[in-house]
Design an enzyme around this catalytic site. Structure first.
Site, short mmCIF file in Angstrom:
data_model
loop_
_atom_site.label_atom_id
_atom_site.label_comp_id
_atom_site.label_asym_id
_atom_site.label_seq_id
_atom_site.Cartn_x
_atom_site.Cartn_y
_atom_site.Cartn_z
N GLU A 128 0.82 -1.22 0.00
CA GLU A 128 0.00 0.00 0.00
C GLU A 128 0.86 1.27 0.00
O GLU A 128 1.89 1.32 0.67
CB GLU A 128 -0.91 -0.02 1.24
CG GLU A 128 -1.92 -1.16 1.19
CD GLU A 128 -2.46 -1.57 2.56
OE1 GLU A 128 -2.20 -0.84 3.55
OE2 GLU A 128 -3.11 -2.62 2.63
N SER A 167 -6.15 -4.23 1.24
CA SER A 167 -6.74 -5.57 1.16
C SER A 167 -5.73 -6.61 1.63
O SER A 167 -5.44 -7.58 0.91
CB SER A 167 -7.17 -5.88 -0.28
OG SER A 167 -8.10 -4.95 -0.75
N GLU A 168 -5.18 -6.42 2.81
CA GLU A 168 -4.08 -7.30 3.24
C GLU A 168 -4.48 -8.78 3.22
O GLU A 168 -3.65 -9.64 2.90
CB GLU A 168 -3.58 -6.94 4.64
CG GLU A 168 -2.78 -5.66 4.71
CD GLU A 168 -3.64 -4.45 5.01
OE1 GLU A 168 -4.88 -4.58 4.95
OE2 GLU A 168 -3.09 -3.38 5.31
N PHE A 171 2.16 -1.66 8.55
CA PHE A 171 2.46 -1.88 9.96
C PHE A 171 2.39 -3.38 10.24
O PHE A 171 1.45 -4.03 9.79
CB PHE A 171 1.47 -1.14 10.87
CG PHE A 171 1.71 0.33 10.96
CD1 PHE A 171 2.48 0.87 12.00
CD2 PHE A 171 1.20 1.19 10.01
CE1 PHE A 171 2.72 2.23 12.08
CE2 PHE A 171 1.44 2.56 10.08
CZ PHE A 171 2.20 3.08 11.11
N ASP A 208 1.47 -4.95 12.61
CA ASP A 208 0.20 -5.32 13.26
C ASP A 208 -0.78 -5.92 12.23
O ASP A 208 -1.62 -6.73 12.58
CB ASP A 208 -0.44 -4.08 13.89
CG ASP A 208 0.53 -3.29 14.75
OD1 ASP A 208 0.38 -3.29 15.98
OD2 ASP A 208 1.47 -2.68 14.18
N HIS A 210 -0.80 -0.19 16.32
CA HIS A 210 0.26 0.19 15.38
C HIS A 210 1.64 0.13 16.05
O HIS A 210 2.57 0.78 15.60
CB HIS A 210 0.03 1.60 14.84
CG HIS A 210 -1.10 1.71 13.86
ND1 HIS A 210 -2.40 1.38 14.19
CD2 HIS A 210 -1.13 2.10 12.57
CE1 HIS A 210 -3.17 1.59 13.12
NE2 HIS A 210 -2.43 2.02 12.13
#
Lengths: 335, 307
Positions: free
Chosen positions: A28, A58-59, A82, A84, A128
């Site tokens: 991204e 859209s991970e 990140f 996370d 994060h």
């Protein structure tokens, strides 16, 4: 050497793009002039517009897309903004990426690199700031690499991209802006340095020149400077000599340098920025009680984050994350 | 688009799939096999009708838990599949994958609903980069439409114009949950807002599937863009082995549209019986060969590795 770790990483990405045309970067907000949220990918999209793919948010799919590309002969580097957000990809990671080669009986390989910044101390708050790589420790067939400020980030990234199997490349967020503390003439800040062989070396730092250290401190990633600061404080104030072992690969573990150090020191402290329950230190403690029982003079002490969220306010965040004082306290109990 | 395939050949392809899967259910029922399996009995027209347009050397098929029909239609390898499900060393993945984790050549399956769609999307990306005339065909079911990644991938496949054919085999039931309890709105229309071409057919006639799939495959190959093909069909057996909660009257009504029965009038009875006899002889031979293959893993003596 005065470049910052993020610049070393960026330079390595450029070298990799210059030398391999099967490598693609996906993730991204990668396009120039932004070049990714931490600027690690700066300059790539302008030179290689066809090989830098900026994506929707859209991970959950991106991990599978990268795996599909890798199985079909590309070498994708997936940048996760990140660390996370690895949580969004766990189905693909656990039920796909880690399994394909073995469950398909070596008919495929998945040469995929997932780059993920981890760690706190930047005030980004509970979602994060985490160090979630402990969730990857123990997933079979994954390699988890942790770049700390004591490592050569470029060399680590080259090795990750050269691997024919999936590598999770965990970047220390607080190290991005710092120069790497690399050995000059075999020393960093007066500490003797040895590096283990192999693509993802452990950096060993010894105050005594690997002679008569009293404690072994094993750490990685963003916890490494905490461990090193604590070891330095103990040396200067209490004349306690220690060996700090900064692992470059946290899964699967290479126990050899740890058992080697323990044979001399007989005392072990592990330091990680994530929570200790079911984590990095827990796995090392389990393994060394088997391999080094006769060397250990004390119970292993694990230092890590408190159980709970990582709060946003700097004062609260400091309370949640492991501190130099925590490590000093642990060492004092052992020597 | 037409392909040169006769009704007799289509019948042969469907019948071989049917016969193998009935054998698998028998083996499970008698306890000769352990584990799980998901048959496509009743849905064979989709596997045969779509895959007739695909080239195993060039194209890619990604499938799901209900994958046997797709595998045989694409790779023509009954022995490798049977040996795999039987846990033999000559199985297509040496017994490691089993019924729903197959891989051979350009064929891949995985057992988690939805997860295969991103995988296929990534493969379509790679193929578009390296070849430019490939079709990546991923088979999903109506149950898979509950997974968000399906829509993420429709979005990206459209955005990046990827050669991805999504075939949704809508058998109107997901395990035991009827479609009415899981799916709102219209299935085929779900592709439209992403700018993905789509079409829907309710048929078990392989000749109709052949035509519909021909148009879809030709579009994906020519345009190198995605297509969403919905094929409403009937699952005539349980989700897995014995977990069918439907009314037998309902299943009997669907059985009247069994694709083998629908196609049978298109070929002479004598030819049909000959095809069936040949397929039965082939399966007997293949099953005997699979039985002779060594059992995988018997040299392993313990489950846990001490450490």
């Amino acid at each position: 050497m005065s470049t910052r770790c993020v610049e070393d990483l960026n330079a390595a990405l450029v070298e990799i793009f210059e030398t391999r045309d099967d490598v693609e970067l996906i993730g991204e907000d990668l396009l120039d002039p932004y070049g990714g949220a931490f600027n690690a990918s700066k300059g790539l999209s302008e030179r290689w517009p066809d090989r830098v793919l900026t994506t929707p948010i859209s991970e959950a799919s991106l991990f599978g897309i990268a795996a599909g590309m890798a199985i079909r002969g590309r070498r994708p580097i997936l940048e996760i903004m990140f660390g996370d957000f690895l949580a969004l990809g766990f189905d693909q990671i656990v039920n796909g990426i880690s399994k394909f080669r073995e469950m398909y009986d070596d008919q495929v390989s998945v040469p995929l690199v997932v780059r993920a910044p981890m760690g706190g101390r930047r005030g980004y708050g509970p979602t994060h700031s985490q160090s979630l790589e402990k969730l990857l420790i123990g997933v079979p067939n994954l390699t988890v690499v942790a770049a700390s400020e004591f490592h050569d980030w470029g060399a680590l990234l080259h090795a990750a991209v050269d691997s024919d199997d999936p590598v999770f490349f965990i970047e220390s967020k607080i190290a991005y802006g710092k120069p790497a503390r690399r050995p000059a003439g075999g020393y960093v800040d007066g500490w003797a340095v040895r590096e283990t062989p192999g693509p993802f070396p452990a950096v060993r730092l010894s105050a005594s020149g690997f002679a008569d250290d009293q404690v072994t401190i094993v750490t990685y990633g963003p916890a490494a400077p905490i461990a090193m600061d604590a070891a330095t404080e103990m040396l200067l104030e209490d004349e306690v000599f220690s060996e700090v072992l900064v692992l470059g690969r946290v899964h699967p573990l290479d126990l050899a340098p740890i058992t080697d150090s323990l044979a001399r020191t007989g005392a072990l402290v592990t330091v990680e920025e994530g929570g200790v329950t079911g984590g990095f230190g827990a796995e090392i403690a389990a393994q060394v009680q088997s391999t080094s029982w006769s060397d250990l003079r004390h119970p292993v002490v694990r230092i890590g984050a408190r159980d709970g969220i990582i709060p946003s306010a700097p004062g609260l965040e400091d309370e949640a994350l492991p501190s130099v004082a925590d490590v000093v306290g642990a060492v004092e109990r052992l020597v | 688009m037409t392909v040169d395939v006769t009704p007799a050949e289509l019948y042969r392809r469907m019948y071989r799939i049917r016969l193998l899967e009935e054998r698998l259910l028998d083996l499970f029922a008698t306890g000769a096999l352990v584990g799980t399996t998901h048959t496509c009995i009743g849905q064979e027209a989709n596997a045969v009708g779509v895959i007739a347009h695909l080239d195993p050397e060039r194209d890619i098929v990604v499938s799901n838990h209900r994958c046997h029909g797709h595998y045989i239609a694409f790779q023509d390898d009954i022995f490798g599949l049977l040996a795999e499900v039987m846990g033999r060393v000559d199985g297509v993945c040496s017994g490691k994958g089993g019924s729903q984790h197959l891989c051979s050549g350009n064929f891949y399956t995985n057992g988690v609903q939805g997860s295969i769609v991103p995988l296929a999307t990534g493969m379509a990306m790679a193929e578009k980069r390296t070849h430019g005339d490939t079709v990546v065909c991923v088979f999903i079911g109506d149950g898979t439409l509950g997974q968000g990644v399906v829509y993420e991938c429709l979005n990206m496949a459209s955005l990046w114009r990827l050669p991805l054919l999504v075939v949704c085999e809508d058998n109107r039931i997901a395990q035991t949950t009827p479609r009415a309890l899981a799916i709102a709105g219209d299935v085929a229309a779900r592709a439209t807002p992403f700018g993905v071409e789509s079409a829907a057919y309710a048929t078990t006639d392989v000749l109709e599937v052949l035509d519909a799939a021909g148009a879809a495959v030709e579009y994906v190959r020519r345009e190198q863009a995605p297509y969403f093909l919905v094929l409403e069909t009937h699952r005539l057996r349980a989700h897995s082995k014995s977990d069918d909660t439907r009314d037998p009257v309902e299943i009997a009504a669907m059985a009247a549209e069994d694709p083998l029965l629908v196609l049978a009038p298109h070929l002479p009875d004598a030819e049909r019986r000959e095809i069936e006899a040949e397929a039965e002889a082939e399966l007997a031979e293949v099953a005997a060969a699979a039985e002779r293959s060594p059992v995988a893993g018997r040299s392993v003596t313990g489950a846990g590795a001490p450490s």
